[in-house]
Design a protein around this motif. Structure first.
Motif, PDB file in Angstrom:
ATOM      1  N   ARG A  11       0.814  -1.220   0.000  1.00  0.00           N
ATOM      2  CA  ARG A  11       0.000   0.000   0.000  1.00  0.00           C
ATOM      3  C   ARG A  11       0.849   1.272   0.000  1.00  0.00           C
ATOM      4  O   ARG A  11       0.451   2.287  -0.553  1.00  0.00           O
ATOM      5  N   ASP A  12       2.000   1.232   0.667  1.00  0.00           N
ATOM      6  CA  ASP A  12       2.860   2.409   0.791  1.00  0.00           C
ATOM      7  C   ASP A  12       4.313   1.966   0.589  1.00  0.00           C
ATOM      8  O   ASP A  12       4.890   1.302   1.449  1.00  0.00           O
ATOM      9  N   VAL A  13       4.881   2.330  -0.543  1.00  0.00           N
ATOM     10  CA  VAL A  13       6.235   1.904  -0.885  1.00  0.00           C
ATOM     11  C   VAL A  13       7.245   2.415   0.141  1.00  0.00           C
ATOM     12  O   VAL A  13       8.153   1.676   0.536  1.00  0.00           O
ATOM     13  N   LYS A  14       7.094   3.646   0.601  1.00  0.00           N
ATOM     14  CA  LYS A  14       8.064   4.205   1.558  1.00  0.00           C
ATOM     15  C   LYS A  14       8.052   3.432   2.872  1.00  0.00           C
ATOM     16  O   LYS A  14       9.109   3.107   3.422  1.00  0.00           O
ATOM     17  N   VAL A  15       6.880   3.098   3.372  1.00  0.00           N
ATOM     18  CA  VAL A  15       6.768   2.347   4.626  1.00  0.00           C
ATOM     19  C   VAL A  15       7.357   0.954   4.454  1.00  0.00           C
ATOM     20  O   VAL A  15       8.130   0.482   5.295  1.00  0.00           O
ATOM     21  N   SER A  16       7.009   0.292   3.364  1.00  0.00           N
ATOM     22  CA  SER A  16       7.506  -1.061   3.127  1.00  0.00           C
ATOM     23  C   SER A  16       9.009  -1.071   2.877  1.00  0.00           C
ATOM     24  O   SER A  16       9.726  -1.946   3.373  1.00  0.00           O
ATOM     25  N   ARG A  17       9.492  -0.100   2.118  1.00  0.00           N
ATOM     26  CA  ARG A  17      10.933  -0.028   1.869  1.00  0.00           C
ATOM     27  C   ARG A  17      11.675   0.135   3.193  1.00  0.00           C
ATOM     28  O   ARG A  17      12.665  -0.559   3.451  1.00  0.00           O
ATOM     29  N   ALA A  18      11.194   1.029   4.041  1.00  0.00           N
ATOM     30  CA  ALA A  18      11.831   1.238   5.348  1.00  0.00           C
ATOM     31  C   ALA A  18      11.814  -0.044   6.175  1.00  0.00           C
ATOM     32  O   ALA A  18      12.807  -0.387   6.825  1.00  0.00           O
ATOM     33  N   PHE A  19      10.712  -0.789   6.152  1.00  0.00           N
ATOM     34  CA  PHE A  19      10.607  -2.044   6.885  1.00  0.00           C
ATOM     35  C   PHE A  19      11.677  -3.028   6.425  1.00  0.00           C
ATOM     36  O   PHE A  19      12.409  -3.601   7.243  1.00  0.00           O
ATOM     37  N   TYR A  20      11.786  -3.233   5.124  1.00  0.00           N
ATOM     38  CA  TYR A  20      12.747  -4.206   4.607  1.00  0.00           C
ATOM     39  C   TYR A  20      14.190  -3.763   4.826  1.00  0.00           C
ATOM     40  O   TYR A  20      15.069  -4.587   5.070  1.00  0.00           O
ATOM     41  N   GLU A  21      14.426  -2.460   4.777  1.00  0.00           N
ATOM     42  CA  GLU A  21      15.774  -1.973   5.038  1.00  0.00           C
ATOM     43  C   GLU A  21      16.118  -2.047   6.526  1.00  0.00           C
ATOM     44  O   GLU A  21      17.206  -2.493   6.893  1.00  0.00           O
ATOM     45  N   GLU A  22      15.209  -1.606   7.382  1.00  0.00           N
ATOM     46  CA  GLU A  22      15.504  -1.499   8.817  1.00  0.00           C
ATOM     47  C   GLU A  22      15.362  -2.823   9.560  1.00  0.00           C
ATOM     48  O   GLU A  22      16.191  -3.142  10.405  1.00  0.00           O
ATOM     49  N   VAL A  23      14.326  -3.587   9.284  1.00  0.00           N
ATOM     50  CA  VAL A  23      14.093  -4.826  10.015  1.00  0.00           C
ATOM     51  C   VAL A  23      14.914  -5.974   9.444  1.00  0.00           C
ATOM     52  O   VAL A  23      15.496  -6.770  10.182  1.00  0.00           O
ATOM     53  N   ALA A 100      10.324 -29.270  12.844  1.00  0.00           N
ATOM     54  CA  ALA A 100      10.533 -30.715  12.989  1.00  0.00           C
ATOM     55  C   ALA A 100      11.927 -31.160  12.561  1.00  0.00           C
ATOM     56  O   ALA A 100      12.479 -32.099  13.121  1.00  0.00           O
ATOM     57  N   TRP A 101      12.545 -30.487  11.606  1.00  0.00           N
ATOM     58  CA  TRP A 101      13.867 -30.864  11.108  1.00  0.00           C
ATOM     59  C   TRP A 101      14.983 -30.150  11.871  1.00  0.00           C
ATOM     60  O   TRP A 101      16.144 -30.237  11.508  1.00  0.00           O
ATOM     61  N   GLY A 102      14.619 -29.425  12.954  1.00  0.00           N
ATOM     62  CA  GLY A 102      15.614 -28.816  13.822  1.00  0.00           C
ATOM     63  C   GLY A 102      15.935 -27.366  13.546  1.00  0.00           C
ATOM     64  O   GLY A 102      16.627 -26.724  14.335  1.00  0.00           O
ATOM     65  N   GLN A 103      15.450 -26.822  12.467  1.00  0.00           N
ATOM     66  CA  GLN A 103      15.737 -25.430  12.132  1.00  0.00           C
ATOM     67  C   GLN A 103      14.885 -24.504  12.993  1.00  0.00           C
ATOM     68  O   GLN A 103      13.674 -24.677  13.110  1.00  0.00           O
ATOM     69  N   ARG A 104      15.531 -23.514  13.587  1.00  0.00           N
ATOM     70  CA  ARG A 104      14.799 -22.503  14.351  1.00  0.00           C
ATOM     71  C   ARG A 104      14.366 -21.386  13.405  1.00  0.00           C
ATOM     72  O   ARG A 104      15.113 -21.003  12.500  1.00  0.00           O
ATOM     73  N   ALA A 105      13.154 -20.890  13.614  1.00  0.00           N
ATOM     74  CA  ALA A 105      12.618 -19.855  12.727  1.00  0.00           C
ATOM     75  C   ALA A 105      11.570 -19.023  13.455  1.00  0.00           C
ATOM     76  O   ALA A 105      11.008 -19.441  14.465  1.00  0.00           O
ATOM     77  N   VAL A 106      11.313 -17.860  12.902  1.00  0.00           N
ATOM     78  CA  VAL A 106      10.243 -16.987  13.382  1.00  0.00           C
ATOM     79  C   VAL A 106       9.504 -16.476  12.149  1.00  0.00           C
ATOM     80  O   VAL A 106      10.107 -16.306  11.077  1.00  0.00           O
ATOM     81  N   ARG A 107       8.213 -16.286  12.292  1.00  0.00           N
ATOM     82  CA  ARG A 107       7.424 -15.707  11.203  1.00  0.00           C
ATOM     83  C   ARG A 107       6.654 -14.509  11.743  1.00  0.00           C
ATOM     84  O   ARG A 107       6.110 -14.552  12.846  1.00  0.00           O
ATOM     85  N   PHE A 108       6.614 -13.464  10.917  1.00  0.00           N
ATOM     86  CA  PHE A 108       5.887 -12.248  11.279  1.00  0.00           C
ATOM     87  C   PHE A 108       5.394 -11.602   9.998  1.00  0.00           C
ATOM     88  O   PHE A 108       5.730 -12.038   8.897  1.00  0.00           O
ATOM     89  N   TYR A 109       4.559 -10.576  10.153  1.00  0.00           N
ATOM     90  CA  TYR A 109       3.985  -9.890   8.994  1.00  0.00           C
ATOM     91  C   TYR A 109       4.758  -8.616   8.684  1.00  0.00           C
ATOM     92  O   TYR A 109       5.240  -7.926   9.580  1.00  0.00           O
ATOM     93  N   ASP A 110       4.828  -8.296   7.394  1.00  0.00           N
ATOM     94  CA  ASP A 110       5.345  -6.993   6.999  1.00  0.00           C
ATOM     95  C   ASP A 110       4.193  -5.983   7.117  1.00  0.00           C
ATOM     96  O   ASP A 110       3.080  -6.365   7.508  1.00  0.00           O
ATOM     97  N   PRO A 111       4.411  -4.709   6.814  1.00  0.00           N
ATOM     98  CA  PRO A 111       3.331  -3.721   6.989  1.00  0.00           C
ATOM     99  C   PRO A 111       2.065  -4.015   6.176  1.00  0.00           C
ATOM    100  O   PRO A 111       0.985  -3.550   6.527  1.00  0.00           O
ATOM    101  N   ASP A 112       2.180  -4.811   5.095  1.00  0.00           N
ATOM    102  CA  ASP A 112       1.018  -5.144   4.268  1.00  0.00           C
ATOM    103  C   ASP A 112       0.514  -6.556   4.521  1.00  0.00           C
ATOM    104  O   ASP A 112      -0.252  -7.097   3.731  1.00  0.00           O
ATOM    105  N   MET A 113       0.957  -7.148   5.634  1.00  0.00           N
ATOM    106  CA  MET A 113       0.501  -8.460   6.089  1.00  0.00           C
ATOM    107  C   MET A 113       0.960  -9.616   5.206  1.00  0.00           C
ATOM    108  O   MET A 113       0.320 -10.649   5.144  1.00  0.00           O
TER     109      MET A 113
END
Length: 154
Positions: A11-23, A100-113
């Motif tokens: 929805r907002d390129v600036k918000v999403s760009r900042a998310f991918y750059e910063e997070v 199940a295969w031993g890999q640790r992971a986390v899942r979360f949403y970006d600003p556009d879910m």
């Protein structure tokens, strides 16, 4: 023919760009205004522009569909998880887990879910199991990785 990259609608390129750059520490390869391509091999595209390109209404683009994810790997998963906990804006799909295969992971949403998964590389998983006393054979069985891969990680 060659595959170039996945593209997600935002929805907002600036918000999403900042998310991918910063997070997620992603670097921009090309910024075309309504379309931003990251060095990691994916792009974000402004929803209103994308709607015009494909000729659909806004309600034809479903947010939070939970049917795909962008997958990232992080060598220092513990450090990343600590940094992530300090970000109030992060909306988790789930807290960190060991799959199940031993890999640790986390899942979360970006600003556009869109779902983002960050996991540890399988080399790190294999090394962790070997260092905890698992044999090559046990590690291969537990991680579903070939024994040759496990030996290369040793």
């Amino acid at each position: 023919m060659r595959f170039v990259c996945p593209l997600i609608v935002v929805r907002d390129v600036k918000v999403s760009r900042a998310f991918y750059e910063e997070v997620l520490d992603q670097q921009v390869l090309h910024d075309h205004g309504e379309n931003v391509i990251f060095e990691g091999g994916f792009a974000i595209h402004l929803m209103s522009h994308f709607q015009d390109l494909i000729g659909v209404a806004e309600n034809d683009i479903a947010p939070r569909s939970n049917n795909a994810e962008l997958y990232f790997e992080e060598d220092d998963l513990d450090g990343f998880l600590t940094r992530l906990k300090g970000m109030d804006s992060v909306n988790y799909v789930h807290e960190p887990i060991e799959q199940a295969w031993g890999q640790r992971a986390v899942r979360f949403y970006d600003p556009d879910m869109h779902i983002i998964e960050v996991g540890e590389p399988m080399e790190s998983v294999v090394t962790r199991f070997l260092e905890s006393g698992f044999s090559v054979e046990e590690t291969a069985r537990r991680t579903s990785m070939p024994e040759e891969f496990v030996r290369q990680c040793a």
